[in-house]
Design a protein around this motif. Structure first.
Motif, PDB file in Angstrom:
ATOM      1  N   GLY A  10      18.876  10.065  22.963  1.00 40.83           N
ATOM      2  CA  GLY A  10      18.220  10.716  24.084  1.00 40.83           C
ATOM      3  C   GLY A  10      17.179   9.830  24.723  1.00 40.83           C
ATOM      4  O   GLY A  10      16.878   8.728  24.260  1.00 40.83           O
TER       5      GLY A  10
ATOM      6  N   THR B 215      24.278   3.564  25.134  1.00 41.77           N
ATOM      7  CA  THR B 215      23.662   3.802  26.431  1.00 41.77           C
ATOM      8  C   THR B 215      22.581   2.774  26.740  1.00 41.77           C
ATOM      9  O   THR B 215      21.958   2.217  25.835  1.00 41.77           O
TER      10      THR B 215
ATOM     11  N   THR C 214      15.428   9.826  32.636  1.00 45.64           N
ATOM     12  CA  THR C 214      16.854  10.107  32.505  1.00 45.64           C
ATOM     13  C   THR C 214      17.569   8.883  31.962  1.00 45.64           C
ATOM     14  O   THR C 214      17.098   7.748  32.109  1.00 45.64           O
TER      15      THR C 214
ATOM     16  N   ASP D 285      21.879   7.444  31.282  1.00 45.75           N
ATOM     17  CA  ASP D 285      23.299   7.710  31.496  1.00 45.75           C
ATOM     18  C   ASP D 285      23.999   7.915  30.159  1.00 45.75           C
ATOM     19  O   ASP D 285      23.659   7.276  29.160  1.00 45.75           O
ATOM     20  N   LEU D 286      24.975   8.793  30.146  1.00 48.38           N
ATOM     21  CA  LEU D 286      25.812   8.931  28.969  1.00 48.38           C
ATOM     22  C   LEU D 286      26.705   7.707  28.835  1.00 48.38           C
ATOM     23  O   LEU D 286      27.227   7.189  29.827  1.00 48.38           O
TER      24      LEU D 286
ATOM     25  N   ASN E 191      24.464   9.808  24.188  1.00 48.83           N
ATOM     26  CA  ASN E 191      23.172   9.456  24.781  1.00 48.83           C
ATOM     27  C   ASN E 191      22.368   8.559  23.856  1.00 48.83           C
ATOM     28  O   ASN E 191      21.156   8.417  24.006  1.00 48.83           O
TER      29      ASN E 191
END
Length: 366
Positions: free
Chosen positions: A146, A174, A226, A228-229, A262
Motif C-alpha cells: 500500500g 509497484t 496514491t 498504481d497496482l 499494491n
C-alpha cells in the motif's frame, strides 16, 4: 517474493522509552556459499547471542552470522533463510552491473580492498577482463504494502558493512519513490541547504548506493497519496501457490486472472566484510555489541589520488567530485543497547581506529 513475504516480520525496537513497530515487513537472507565458508566459521554462537540481546532498527541493522533470528513476540527461533533460487539468479545479474559501475568511479581508501567472496558461478567473469571487486553475501528484503507503508530517513548501520559500502537495491512490484536527502556539513549550514532527490523505483529497476552514500545522505521510502497496482506479466511458477492454485506460465487463463498487487518488494544486496565480523565488534558498558556510525557532519574532499593496495593503477577511472565534501573525518562505535533496553543505554562511544583494530585490507592508504 510476494508469496514469501507473507511470513516476514515487522521489527520492533525502543525509541526513547516507547516500544515502536516498523511500518513495513522485512526478512534477512544469507547466501549459501557464505554459510559454507570457513572464513565465517565459529561465529554462529556469538552472532546468536548478539541478536538475542539486540533489537532490530527499522533501518534493518543486519548481521551476517545471525543464523538464528528471534521473533520479538516470543515465538520460537527459526533458521535464517538462504537465497532462494530466483534471488540467487538475480544476484548474479546485479553483481555484473555493480562491478561494471564500480570500475567507472574513484574508490575511497577505506573501502574493502581484499578479495571478494568466492562464487559458485564459474561463468561470472567480467567481459572486459577487469578484476571482480564486489560480490553480495547477504540481502535484506523489505515489503511495502500500500501507499502508507514506509521507512523514515536513515543511514544503514556500518557495523558489519564497514566504511564506504556499496549496496545494490532491486525493486519489484509497484512503483514507489526512493528519497535521498543530503546531510550538510556543520560548517556549511549557513551557506547552503540540503539537497533532496526523489527517484522513482519501477518494477525490475536497480539502484546502486555507491561508496559515500551512507556517509553523506540519508534515505527513505516516503508515503504516497496514491500508487498504481502492479499486474505481473506472468503467473507464479509451479512451486508457488496463488490463492490455492498454481498455474503454468503458458496458461493464458492464468495470465489473465493474475490479481493486481499494491506491494513493492525491495531486495538490498550487500557485502558484509570479514574484517567487521561480530567477534571484532567492540562492546559497550552494557555488554552489548556497539553499532558503527559515520561522523556525517564533519567531512573533507577526497581528491582520488590514492592507489589501490598492491597496484600502481588509480583506484578507479571515474573523476571525483571536487565540489562535494564526501569523506568523513571519523567513524564512531556507539552504545546500541537503548534500542531494546526500554530506551536506556550507557551512552558509550569511541572513535574507530582502523589500524589498531586490525581492519582491512583497504582499497587505498589509511
Amino acid at each position: 517474493m510476494l508469496d514469501l513475504s507473507r511470513d516476514w516480520d515487522r521489527n520492533r525496537w525502543y525509541l526513547f522509552d516507547r516500544l515502536v513497530e516498523s511500518p513495513h515487513k522485512t526478512c534477512f537472507f544469507v547466501r549459501q556459499q557464505t554459510l559454507d565458508s570457513p572464513e565465517w566459521a565459529g561465529e554462529m554462537e556469538e552472532a546468536t547471542r548478539f541478536w538475542s540481546n539486540q533489537a532490530f532498527l527499522c533501518k534493518i541493522i543486519l548481521d551476517l552470522m545471525a543464523f538464528r533470528l528471534r521473533r520479538y513476540n516470543g515465538a520460537a527461533e527459526k533458521s535464517t533463510p538462504v537465497f532462494p533460487p530466483a534471488m540467487e539468479e538475480a544476484c548474479k545479474y546485479v553483481e555484473r552491473i555493480v562491478n561494471e559501475e564500480m570500475h567507472k568511479r574513484t574508490r575511497f581508501p577505506l573501502e574493502w580492498g581484499g578479495e571478494p567472496p568466492k562464487s559458485s558461478d564459474e561463468d561470472f567473469a567480467p567481459t572486459d577482463g577487469k578484476k571482480i571487486i564486489w560480490r553480495a553475501n547477504v540481502a535484506a528484503s523489505n515489503c511495502y504494502e500500500g501507499a502508507k507503508e514506509t521507512v523514515g530517513f536513515h543511514t544503514d548501520a556500518l557495523t558489519h558493512l564497514g566504511p564506504y559500502p556499496t549496496i545494490a537495491s532491486l525493486s519489484l512490484g509497484t512503483s514507489r519513490i526512493f528519497r535521498l536527502r543530503e546531510v550538510v556539513p556543520s560548517d556549511e549550514n549557513e551557506t547552503r541547504s540540503a539537497r533532496t532527490f526523489n527517484i522513482p523505483m519501477p518494477h525490475n529497476s536497480l539502484t546502486i548506493m555507491h561508496a559515500s552514500c551512507q556517509e553523506t545522505f540519508k534515505h527513505s521510502v516516503p508515503p504516497q497519496r496514491t500508487i498504481d497496482l502492479f499486474h505481473p506479466p506472468f503467473p507464479p511458477p509451479l512451486s508457488l501457490k496463488n490463492s490455492g492454485q498454481s498455474r503454468d506460465c503458458n496458461d493464458e487463463e492464468g495470465k489473465q486472472n493474475q490479481p493486481g498487487s499494491n506491494a513493492r518488494i525491495n531486495i538490498t544486496f550487500r557485502f558484509f566484510r570479514p574484517d567487521f565480523r561480530p567477534s571484532t565488534t567492540p562492546q559497550c558498558k552494557c555488554g552489548v555489541a556497539c553499532v558503527l556510525r559515520p561522523d556525517m557532519k564533519n567531512r573533507y574532499t577526497y581528491d582520488g589520488s590514492s592507489t589501490s593496495k598492491g597496484s600502481s593503477e588509480p583506484t578507479g577511472s571515474g573523476k571525483p567530485d571536487s565540489t562535494r565534501r564526501n569523506v568523513v573525518s571519523k567513524y564512531w562505535w556507539t552504545c546500541h543497547a537503548g534500542a531494546q533496553n526500554e530506551g536506556k543505554g550507557c551512552g558509550m562511544w569511541k572513535v574507530m581506529d582502523a589500524k589498531a583494530e586490525g581492519r582491512g585490507p583497504f582499497a587505498g592508504d589509511v
